[in-house]
Design a protein around this motif. Structure first.
Motif, short mmCIF file in Angstrom:
data_model
loop_
_atom_site.label_atom_id
_atom_site.label_comp_id
_atom_site.label_asym_id
_atom_site.label_seq_id
_atom_site.Cartn_x
_atom_site.Cartn_y
_atom_site.Cartn_z
N ILE A 42 54.48 -26.04 -45.04
CA ILE A 42 55.06 -26.03 -43.70
C ILE A 42 54.53 -27.29 -42.95
N ARG A 43 53.02 -27.62 -43.15
CA ARG A 43 52.59 -28.77 -42.36
C ARG A 43 53.19 -29.92 -43.09
N GLU A 44 53.39 -30.05 -44.24
CA GLU A 44 54.02 -31.36 -45.00
C GLU A 44 55.58 -31.79 -44.52
N LEU A 45 56.04 -30.46 -44.52
CA LEU A 45 57.55 -30.75 -44.31
C LEU A 45 57.92 -30.78 -42.84
N PHE A 46 57.32 -29.94 -42.05
CA PHE A 46 57.82 -30.05 -40.63
C PHE A 46 56.89 -30.64 -39.68
N ASP A 47 55.51 -30.96 -40.08
CA ASP A 47 54.61 -31.52 -39.33
C ASP A 47 54.35 -30.69 -38.00
N MET A 48 54.18 -29.35 -38.42
CA MET A 48 53.86 -28.14 -37.25
C MET A 48 52.81 -27.32 -37.96
N SER A 49 52.16 -26.84 -37.10
CA SER A 49 51.20 -25.78 -37.64
C SER A 49 51.96 -24.56 -38.14
#
Length: 97
Positions: A42-49
């Motif tokens: 999630i962090r890598e693909l969407f740049d969100m927590s």
């Protein structure tokens, strides 16, 4: 208001999914294919927590537009969410399911 946030509102106002929303639905359809933890992907693909991701996902689960885009996935996610909510409530009340 940032550009991504503005795009979210435009997508919601026009009754269509934003690009990010479509990507989140696609990710939920096959997240298990990614190596490592889901939160890391999630962090890598969407740049969100992960917290923000699940807030957005819950909004999508309730969205009629998302239901129209992928009814099987959205209905499955709704069932999973309801099941988790029932289990949490039962634990709080001390009830065995």
């Amino acid at each position: 208001m940032n550009v991504a946030h503005e795009q979210e509102h435009v997508g919601a106002a026009t009754g269509s999914l934003s690009e990010r929303d479509r990507e989140i639905i696609a990710f939920e359809r096959q997240w298990w294919k990614y190596a490592g933890a889901k939160e890391q992907a999630i962090r890598e693909l969407f740049d969100m927590s992960a917290t923000r991701y699940y807030q957005v996902l819950n909004g999508l689960i309730d969205s009629p537009v998302a239901l129209e885009a992928d009814p099987m996935l959205i209905k499955r996610l709704r069932r999973l969410r309801a099941s988790r909510q029932r289990a949490r409530s039962a634990r709080r009340l001390g009830i065995q399911l």
